[in-house]
Structure formats: structure tokens, C-alpha cells
Design a protein around this motif. Structure first.
Motif, PDB file in Angstrom:
ATOM      1  N   HIS A  69       3.342   7.478  -3.566  1.00 37.75           N
ATOM      2  CA  HIS A  69       4.561   7.606  -2.706  1.00 37.75           C
ATOM      3  C   HIS A  69       5.846   7.153  -3.670  1.00 37.75           C
ATOM      4  O   HIS A  69       5.800   6.068  -3.811  1.00 37.75           O
ATOM      5  N   ASP A  98       1.485  -1.212   1.899  1.00 37.89           N
ATOM      6  CA  ASP A  98       1.797  -0.573   0.580  1.00 37.89           C
ATOM      7  C   ASP A  98       1.561  -1.461  -0.702  1.00 37.89           C
ATOM      8  O   ASP A  98       1.732  -2.955  -0.512  1.00 37.89           O
ATOM      9  N   ARG A  99       1.051  -0.992  -1.592  1.00 39.12           N
ATOM     10  CA  ARG A  99       0.762  -1.729  -2.900  1.00 39.12           C
ATOM     11  C   ARG A  99       2.139  -0.943  -3.591  1.00 39.12           C
ATOM     12  O   ARG A  99       1.941  -0.078  -4.253  1.00 39.12           O
ATOM     13  N   SER A 142       4.128   3.804  -4.412  1.00 37.61           N
ATOM     14  CA  SER A 142       3.370   2.813  -3.852  1.00 37.61           C
ATOM     15  C   SER A 142       2.141   3.547  -3.523  1.00 37.61           C
ATOM     16  O   SER A 142       2.154   4.648  -3.583  1.00 37.61           O
ATOM     17  N   HIS A 156       5.650  12.652  -3.080  1.00 37.26           N
ATOM     18  CA  HIS A 156       4.865  11.875  -3.603  1.00 37.26           C
ATOM     19  C   HIS A 156       4.689  12.645  -5.242  1.00 37.26           C
ATOM     20  O   HIS A 156       4.995  13.765  -5.342  1.00 37.26           O
ATOM     21  N   MET A 183      -1.529   2.956  -1.071  1.00 35.20           N
ATOM     22  CA  MET A 183      -2.120   2.259   0.052  1.00 35.20           C
ATOM     23  C   MET A 183      -3.225   1.286  -0.251  1.00 35.20           C
ATOM     24  O   MET A 183      -4.003   1.736  -1.368  1.00 35.20           O
ATOM     25  N   HIS A 184      -3.178   0.139   0.203  1.00 36.58           N
ATOM     26  CA  HIS A 184      -4.178  -0.911  -0.033  1.00 36.58           C
ATOM     27  C   HIS A 184      -5.500  -0.330   0.358  1.00 36.58           C
ATOM     28  O   HIS A 184      -5.579   0.122   1.551  1.00 36.58           O
ATOM     29  N   LYS A 185      -6.532  -0.584  -0.387  1.00 36.17           N
ATOM     30  CA  LYS A 185      -7.849   0.145  -0.061  1.00 36.17           C
ATOM     31  C   LYS A 185      -8.429  -0.825   1.143  1.00 36.17           C
ATOM     32  O   LYS A 185      -9.263  -0.181   1.813  1.00 36.17           O
ATOM     33  N   ASP A 230      -6.497  -2.066   3.580  1.00 32.35           N
ATOM     34  CA  ASP A 230      -5.341  -2.043   4.615  1.00 32.35           C
ATOM     35  C   ASP A 230      -4.662  -0.776   4.616  1.00 32.35           C
ATOM     36  O   ASP A 230      -3.535  -0.869   4.025  1.00 32.35           O
ATOM     37  N   PRO A 231      -4.944   0.466   4.812  1.00 31.36           N
ATOM     38  CA  PRO A 231      -4.195   1.601   4.534  1.00 31.36           C
ATOM     39  C   PRO A 231      -2.737   1.650   5.095  1.00 31.36           C
ATOM     40  O   PRO A 231      -2.000   2.430   4.544  1.00 31.36           O
ATOM     41  N   LYS A 232      -2.452   0.673   6.073  1.00 31.78           N
ATOM     42  CA  LYS A 232      -0.764   0.521   6.249  1.00 31.78           C
ATOM     43  C   LYS A 232      -0.114  -0.330   5.405  1.00 31.78           C
ATOM     44  O   LYS A 232       0.979  -0.354   5.587  1.00 31.78           O
TER      45      LYS A 232
END
Length: 112
Positions: free
Chosen positions: A91, A53-54, A43, A78, A45-47, A49-51
Motif C-alpha cells: 500500500h 501495518d508494517r 506498508s 497499491h 500487513m503483519h503476518k 495481525d493483518p490489521k
């Protein structure tokens, strides 16, 4: 002392690291990984919303290198994955070698 953990074909990387940490009684350590896997889920982080996961999964031969830690007995890793047509990182949620293996070098540390 650094422990060499060999993750064989068909074994899940994080589960094998967790089993080794439990068996060896390791609560805190640095981890370095090298090898190749067939499947991997990572995963980033979404650009916006860093909280958030993509999560992405891959099923193809992938070179793997990684670094991480064991904190409170749990591995956190990682990785960078490279295949014929892609290079990705993030991650690690899971990975399994098929034709090759992964080696983890786990070095216990003590907190000050």
C-alpha cells in the motif's frame, strides 16, 4: 474519458493525485500508474495481525507500477517497486520522483 496525470520530479504522487481528483471533481475512478521514483513509503500487513501495518521507506531509484482507485474523492493505491537490489510491493503511503516522473491514468467510473 481517461485523464492523464503527470507527476513531475519533486512532486509527491498521492498529493498530486488528490489535487487532480479535487480539481476534476472525481469522486470514483480506477487508477493505473507507471514511472520511477527516488523515495517511497509503503506498508504491508503483519503476518500475525493483518490489521497492523508494517511500514517501510526506501530512498533509491525505483521503478514503479501500480493500480488503485479513487473512492469518495480519495486515492488508494497499491504498488510494486523494483530497484537494483530489491523488489517490494504494498500500500502506497507516499512517493516522489527525482530523475524521472510518474504517469497516472485516471478513469472516472459511476457506481450502479
Amino acid at each position: 474519458m481517461t485523464h492523464l496525470i503527470h507527476i513531475s520530479s519533486g512532486e509527491e504522487v498521492l498529493a498530486t493525485l488528490q489535487d487532480a481528483a479535487d480539481r476534476l471533481g472525481i469522486q470514483a475512478a480506477g487508477i493505473t500508474l507507471i514511472g520511477a521514483v527516488q523515495t517511497a513509503t509503503i506498508s504491508v500487513m503483519h503476518k500475525d495481525d493483518p490489521k497492523a501495518d508494517r511500514i517501510r521507506s526506501y530512498d533509491q531509484p525505483l521503478e514503479l507500477s501500480g493500480t488503485g482507485e479513487i473512492i469518495n474523492g480519495e486515492p488508494h493505491v497499491h504498488v510494486t517497486l523494483c530497484g537494483e537490489d530489491l523488489t517490494v510491493g504494498g500500500h502506497l503511503h507516499g512517493a516522489v520522483p527525482r530523475d524521472f516522473f510518474v504517469r497516472a491514468y485516471v478513469t472516472p467510473v459511476t457506481a450502479p
